[in-house]
Design a protein around this motif. Structure first.
Motif, PDB file in Angstrom:
ATOM      1  N   TYR A  96      11.063   6.734 -13.908  1.00 14.32           N
ATOM      2  CA  TYR A  96      11.500   6.474 -12.542  1.00 14.32           C
ATOM      3  C   TYR A  96      10.293   6.303 -11.637  1.00 14.32           C
ATOM      4  CZ  TYR A  96      16.206   7.841 -13.822  1.00 14.32           C
ATOM      5  OH  TYR A  96      17.419   7.897 -14.395  1.00 14.32           O
ATOM      6  N   PRO A 130      10.483  -0.550 -11.115  1.00 10.21           N
ATOM      7  CA  PRO A 130       9.696   0.634 -11.461  1.00 10.21           C
ATOM      8  C   PRO A 130       8.773   0.403 -12.647  1.00 10.21           C
ATOM      9  CG  PRO A 130      11.980   0.938 -12.075  1.00 10.21           C
ATOM     10  CD  PRO A 130      11.917  -0.302 -11.262  1.00 10.21           C
ATOM     11  N   TYR A 131       9.122  -0.497 -13.516  1.00 10.01           N
ATOM     12  CA  TYR A 131       8.307  -0.662 -14.721  1.00 10.01           C
ATOM     13  C   TYR A 131       7.048  -1.502 -14.461  1.00 10.01           C
ATOM     14  CZ  TYR A 131      12.455   1.309 -16.636  1.00 10.01           C
ATOM     15  OH  TYR A 131      13.497   2.149 -16.874  1.00 10.01           O
ATOM     16  N   TYR A 132       6.940  -2.040 -13.227  1.00 10.18           N
ATOM     17  CA  TYR A 132       5.693  -2.722 -12.870  1.00 10.18           C
ATOM     18  C   TYR A 132       4.601  -1.720 -12.506  1.00 10.18           C
ATOM     19  CZ  TYR A 132       8.300  -7.064 -12.603  1.00 10.18           C
ATOM     20  OH  TYR A 132       9.047  -8.149 -12.896  1.00 10.18           O
ATOM     21  N   SER A 133       5.044  -0.517 -12.305  1.00  8.18           N
ATOM     22  CA  SER A 133       4.097   0.468 -11.809  1.00  8.18           C
ATOM     23  C   SER A 133       3.092   0.836 -12.885  1.00  8.18           C
ATOM     24  CB  SER A 133       4.846   1.717 -11.359  1.00  8.18           C
ATOM     25  OG  SER A 133       3.920   2.700 -10.983  1.00  8.18           O
ATOM     26  N   TYR A 177      11.223   0.964   3.212  1.00 10.46           N
ATOM     27  CA  TYR A 177       9.997   0.981   4.026  1.00 10.46           C
ATOM     28  C   TYR A 177       8.813   0.551   3.179  1.00 10.46           C
ATOM     29  CZ  TYR A 177       6.181   2.588   6.942  1.00 10.46           C
ATOM     30  OH  TYR A 177       5.042   2.652   7.684  1.00 10.46           O
ATOM     31  N   THR A 211       0.824  -1.207   0.000  1.00 14.52           N
ATOM     32  CA  THR A 211       0.000   0.000   0.000  1.00 14.52           C
ATOM     33  C   THR A 211       0.857   1.256   0.000  1.00 14.52           C
ATOM     34  OG1 THR A 211      -0.117  -0.143   2.396  1.00 14.52           O
ATOM     35  CG2 THR A 211      -1.944  -1.090   1.144  1.00 14.52           C
ATOM     36  N   LYS A 212       2.028   1.185   0.596  1.00 14.02           N
ATOM     37  CA  LYS A 212       2.914   2.340   0.621  1.00 14.02           C
ATOM     38  C   LYS A 212       4.363   1.874   0.547  1.00 14.02           C
ATOM     39  CE  LYS A 212      -0.010   5.457   3.296  1.00 14.02           C
ATOM     40  NZ  LYS A 212      -0.179   6.185   4.562  1.00 14.02           N
ATOM     41  N   GLY A 213       5.160   2.769  -0.106  1.00 13.85           N
ATOM     42  CA  GLY A 213       6.606   2.603  -0.083  1.00 13.85           C
ATOM     43  C   GLY A 213       7.083   1.376  -0.832  1.00 13.85           C
ATOM     44  N   ARG A 222      13.773   8.260 -19.416  1.00 12.16           N
ATOM     45  CA  ARG A 222      13.793   7.060 -18.583  1.00 12.16           C
ATOM     46  C   ARG A 222      12.765   7.238 -17.473  1.00 12.16           C
ATOM     47  NH1 ARG A 222      19.012   3.770 -16.481  1.00 12.16           N
ATOM     48  NH2 ARG A 222      17.901   2.279 -15.196  1.00 12.16           N
ATOM     49  N   ASN A 246      10.833  -0.298  -2.647  1.00 15.49           N
ATOM     50  CA  ASN A 246      11.582  -0.169  -3.906  1.00 15.49           C
ATOM     51  C   ASN A 246      11.304  -1.392  -4.753  1.00 15.49           C
ATOM     52  OD1 ASN A 246      12.652   2.198  -2.931  1.00 15.49           O
ATOM     53  ND2 ASN A 246      14.397   1.149  -2.000  1.00 15.49           N
ATOM     54  N   ILE A 247      10.393  -1.230  -5.657  1.00 16.79           N
ATOM     55  CA  ILE A 247       9.951  -2.351  -6.481  1.00 16.79           C
ATOM     56  C   ILE A 247      10.321  -2.031  -7.918  1.00 16.79           C
ATOM     57  CG2 ILE A 247       7.953  -3.812  -7.024  1.00 16.79           C
ATOM     58  CD1 ILE A 247       6.630  -2.343  -4.564  1.00 16.79           C
ATOM     59  N   VAL A 266       0.905   3.300 -12.033  1.00 20.24           N
ATOM     60  CA  VAL A 266       0.377   4.587 -11.564  1.00 20.24           C
ATOM     61  C   VAL A 266       1.473   5.632 -11.631  1.00 20.24           C
ATOM     62  CG1 VAL A 266      -1.511   3.698 -10.207  1.00 20.24           C
ATOM     63  CG2 VAL A 266       0.799   3.807  -9.223  1.00 20.24           C
ATOM     64  N   GLU A 267       1.571   6.449 -10.632  1.00 25.50           N
ATOM     65  CA  GLU A 267       2.429   7.617 -10.699  1.00 25.50           C
ATOM     66  C   GLU A 267       3.897   7.232 -10.933  1.00 25.50           C
ATOM     67  OE1 GLU A 267       1.757  10.314  -7.424  1.00 25.50           O
ATOM     68  OE2 GLU A 267      -0.144   9.326  -7.076  1.00 25.50           O
ATOM     69  N   SER A 268       4.487   7.852 -11.908  1.00 24.13           N
ATOM     70  CA  SER A 268       5.908   7.653 -12.170  1.00 24.13           C
ATOM     71  C   SER A 268       6.465   8.959 -12.703  1.00 24.13           C
ATOM     72  CB  SER A 268       6.135   6.525 -13.183  1.00 24.13           C
ATOM     73  OG  SER A 268       5.562   6.873 -14.405  1.00 24.13           O
ATOM     74  N   ASP A 269       7.782   8.993 -12.826  1.00 20.49           N
ATOM     75  CA  ASP A 269       8.448  10.223 -13.227  1.00 20.49           C
ATOM     76  C   ASP A 269       9.366   9.914 -14.399  1.00 20.49           C
ATOM     77  OD1 ASP A 269       9.384  12.725 -13.349  1.00 20.49           O
ATOM     78  OD2 ASP A 269      10.644  12.604 -11.545  1.00 20.49           O
ATOM     79  N   SER A 270       9.328  10.692 -15.446  1.00 16.31           N
ATOM     80  CA  SER A 270      10.169  10.468 -16.619  1.00 16.31           C
ATOM     81  C   SER A 270      11.211  11.572 -16.701  1.00 16.31           C
ATOM     82  CB  SER A 270       9.304  10.464 -17.883  1.00 16.31           C
ATOM     83  OG  SER A 270      10.122  10.343 -19.009  1.00 16.31           O
ATOM     84  N   ARG A 271      12.478  11.176 -16.718  1.00 18.29           N
ATOM     85  CA  ARG A 271      13.568  12.157 -16.822  1.00 18.29           C
ATOM     86  C   ARG A 271      14.519  11.750 -17.945  1.00 18.29           C
ATOM     87  NH1 ARG A 271      14.784  12.507 -10.357  1.00 18.29           N
ATOM     88  NH2 ARG A 271      12.697  13.183  -9.771  1.00 18.29           N
TER      89      ARG A 271
END
Lengths: 146, 611
Positions: free
Chosen positions: B557, A106-109, B579, A99-101, B555, A103-104, A111-116
């Motif tokens: 994140y 990232p490409y399984y996500s 966590y 439910t929170k937190g 990429r 480090n999984i 929902v919210e993600s960040d592209s840089r």
């Protein structure tokens, strides 16, 4: 008599894995009936610089929740079982809905993600060495016999 | 008969009777022949001292002569004793006597002269001295080619006498054993060679033998042609063979007369060559020596290398003499030496030849010559700029310079030529530029995907930075998973360059052009220095000179550190880190856990743990 391995840990209580420091092994006796979660032992020591215990005969890890000085030679330890460390293998093999937190991957996500922008530079082996410049002299050809 | 205490000598021939005549005697009174000793088996074990005689036989007959002292022996007066210049003769002519063995002894028991050659069979009896004799034995025993023998003890020398110092010796015996063999003729060697030295110091040689002598020329000299060492033997001339190391060897396999060595080495003069794109021949043969010989005649011919011709006359200089090579009007690839209108030259001094074959017109631009001088050569050329043909007059040779550029590519060094400003020979050589363009291989790179998905293609920017040119954009579809090779081609005349990127399959995927040089000002033409030394393209000033490919990829994140992030992912707890809080838990029990413990674990997982 039972063998107690005393440690000093600095991890947070809710950390699954504890780092065990400064081990010593001493003998003690149970002062209560054993219910495995909360137990009381008395040891012949006046050293209070330990906050974690492993009891080999029970194969369990315990937090030292309180310490009482019985007399000049005897110290009473109140212990509470650290179920995270004790059953670490079981917990890691278990599944849960995060439910929170965490480090999984990232490409399984979904929902919210960040592209840089990621910048890579791949250089060619050769470089133009300006120290080895060549001169080219062009002159009028006027020499020679006809 | 002599009595005891007298020294006696025997000269014994093993194969033929002998006589004697002449001679000078000292303390010798008894001479005569010995009775031959027959049927001697010198190979038997009894005659162990003699079995090593040359051609030892088992039935030899020994002949001999004897002579003895006229004075009784004493410690002090036994020497000098003996005979000198005694002429030995055999029963046949043309033979020589060869000594095989010298045997000496003192004898304390026998006290009479032997009447036949004595043969000592005791293993320890006396001393037996075999050839070759050393300086001591040859001091009192020797024989010449003419069979003149010397057996002469000049002083008390105990070295070759057994028990000589014994106070009880009564008799001193000296036995010379030899044989007769066919005499060979000795020929005289006369060496009148000049300016060289042979390695064979022999002054005579036996007939029938092989004679060899290798001559080394003195410093500053060399062997050549008919003047090399040769030998005359019995009227036959034997030429020497000149070896690779410059020595000369004479060999006469069967000497049959006196040898006269003549000829010798000739003085060398330096041959200084300054040849560009041509090779020197003497007649039909390449001339590879760095010297020429005094008085020798050389038919020097210069052959230009392929694609080069002589557009100027090669020149030669010998002492105060100087001249040109002759050029054919038809074939400008050959130049022949011209010396007093001869097509040869006879040497009397150091010789210098300068020749400059230039690139054939079909490989050149005709009106211009293109050189690639080093900085030092350029500096040297700049000092030739103002030419003074007459006193007080100067010509600015830079009028003949079209351009001077500095290029940042390496120019292949193919050949060198003398640099000409118009018709003026600077006498300075430099590499020449023979190609229309210079190709520079910058190597190969491999571009891999980063994410392995559409993020590598959508919105990605890929650029190839090209020094001296700038950057070009690349299509990701032509880049990923490819080996890319970058090459530049540069025009050496003006520095213009084109860069192109090709795949391993030879597919060109990008190209661009620029300039890889800048002008160096050499003149003040048109009153404005700014006409030179400038370039529209100033990219040569950019810091980075190594080409590269830059990929700017998006990429994705996950925000790991945001605890508020709602994931709602069903995962195995071991795949998590940091966590993490769980809502629903499927607990896989491995160990025995009681209910209180289970409840506490579930409670902790729901409230958050750190994995």
């Amino acid at each position: 008599m039972l063998a107690l391995e005393l440690y000093k840990v600095t991890n947070q209580p809710n950390e699954l894995n504890k780092t065990l420091n400064n081990p010593i092994t001493i003998s003690g006796v149970f002062r209560t009936e054993i219910d495995c979660i909360d137990i009381v032992v008395e040891i012949e020591s006046n050293n209070y610089d330990y906050n974690y215990v492993f009891i080999q005969s029970l194969n369990k890890y315990y937090f030292v929740s309180n310490i009482t000085l019985v007399n000049a030679k005897v110290t009473r330890l109140y212990l509470h079982c650290d179920v995270l460390m004790t059953y670490k293998t079981d917990i890691l093999a278990s599944f849960g809905l995060v439910t929170k937190g965490g480090n999984i991957n990232p490409y399984y996500s979904n929902v919210e993600s960040d592209s840089r922008q990621d910048i890579r530079r791949i250089a060619f082996p050769y470089y133009f060495n300006t120290q080895n410049a060549s001169f080219v002299l062009v002159t009028i050809s006027g020499s020679g016999v006809e | 008969m002599a009595t005891n205490n007298y020294i006696q000598m025997q000269i014994i021939s093993r194969n033929m009777d002998l006589t004697y005549s002449g001679g000078n005697y000292t303390k010798v009174s008894i001479l005569g022949k010995l009775t031959p000793l027959t049927n001697i088996d010198v190979t038997s074990s009894e005659n162990t001292h003699y079995k090593s005689l040359p051609n030892a036989g088992n039935s030899e007959t020994w002949y001999g002569i004897k002579f003895g002292s006229s004075i009784a022996y004493s410690q002090t007066n036994y020497a000098p004793f003996g005979v000198q210049n005694l002429q030995l003769e055999s029963v046949e002519s043309g033979l020589k006597f060869v000594i095989d063995l010298v045997h000496t002894e003192t004898n304390s028991s026998s006290n009479t002269y032997e009447t036949f050659p004595f043969l000592r069979q005791s293993a320890t009896y006396g001393k037996f001295i075999h050839p070759p004799f050393n300086s001591v034995i040859n001091g009192w025993v020797s024989i010449t080619e003419n069979n003149v023998i010397k057996l002469y003890v000049s002083n008390v020398n105990e070295t070759y006498f057994d028990q000589l110092s014994s106070a009880y010796r009564t008799q001193l015996l000296i036995q010379i054993i030899g044989h007769w063999e066919t005499a060979t003729t000795t020929y005289i060697i006369t060496d009148i060679t000049t300016n060289c030295i042979g390695d064979n110091p022999q002054t005579s040689v036996e007939g029938g033998q092989t004679y060899t002598n290798t001559f080394t020329p003195n410093d500053g000299y060399a062997f050549h042609g008919v003047n090399k060492p040769n030998a005359v033997c019995a009227g036959v001339v034997y030429d020497s063979v000149i070896n690779a190391d410059g020595t000369a060897t004479i060999t006469i396999s069967n000497v049959n007369g006196n040898i006269e060595l003549t000829g010798g080495a000739i003085r060398k003069y330096n041959l200084n060559l300054e040849l560009y794109n041509c090779v020197l021949y003497d007649g039909n043969n390449p001339y590879n020596l760095d010297y020429v010989l005094e008085g020798e005649t050389y038919y020097f011919i210069l052959h230009s290398n392929a694609n080069f011709i002589f557009k100027t006359f090669p020149r030669w200089n010998m002492g105060s003499e100087t001249g040109d090579f002759a050029l054919s009007t038809i074939d400008k690839t050959i130049a022949r030496i011209s010396w007093h209108n001869y097509q040869y030259i006879i040497i009397d001094n150091d010789l210098r030849i300068q020749a400059n074959a230039t690139l054939s017109p079909n490989l050149k631009y005709g009106f211009v010559s293109i050189y690639n001088p080093t900085y030092d050569e350029l500096d040297e050329l700049s000092r030739k700029r103002f030419y003074s043909p007459t006193q007080g007059e100067f010509i600015d040779l830079s009028e003949y310079v079209i351009s001077l550029r500095k290029l940042y590519v390496e120019i292949p060094k193919v050949a060198r030529e003398l640099v000409f400003f118009g018709k003026y020979n600077t006498n300075i050589s430099a590499n020449i530029v023979t190609t229309d363009f210079i190709e520079t291989d910058c190597g190969r790179v491999f571009i891999s995907e980063l994410n392995g998905n559409s993020l590598d293609y959508n919105g990605v920017e890929i650029e190839c930075y090209l020094p001296f040119i700038g950057s070009v954009s690349l299509n990701p579809n032509q880049v990923y998973g490819k080996h890319l090779t970058l090459r530049y081609r540069t025009n050496p005349l003006n520095g213009d360059c084109a860069a192109f990127l090709i795949t391993i399959d030879g597919l060109q995927i990008a190209y661009a052009q620029g300039n890889i040089s800048f002008d160096v000002p050499i003149n003040f033409k048109y009153g404005n220095l700014n006409n030179y030394g400038t370039n529209d393209n100033s990219l040569y000033l950019v810091y980075e000179k190594r080409p590269y490919i830059e990929i700017r990829t998006n990429r994705q994140y996950q925000n790991m550190n945001n605890r508020l992030l709602n994931n709602n992912l069903w995962v195995q707890i071991s795949e998590c880190s940091g966590y993490v809080e769980f809502s629903e838990i499927q607990f896989n029990q491995i160990n025995k856990i009681n209910n209180d413990e289970y409840n506490e674990i579930i409670n902790l997982l729901q409230n958050g743990i750190i994995v």
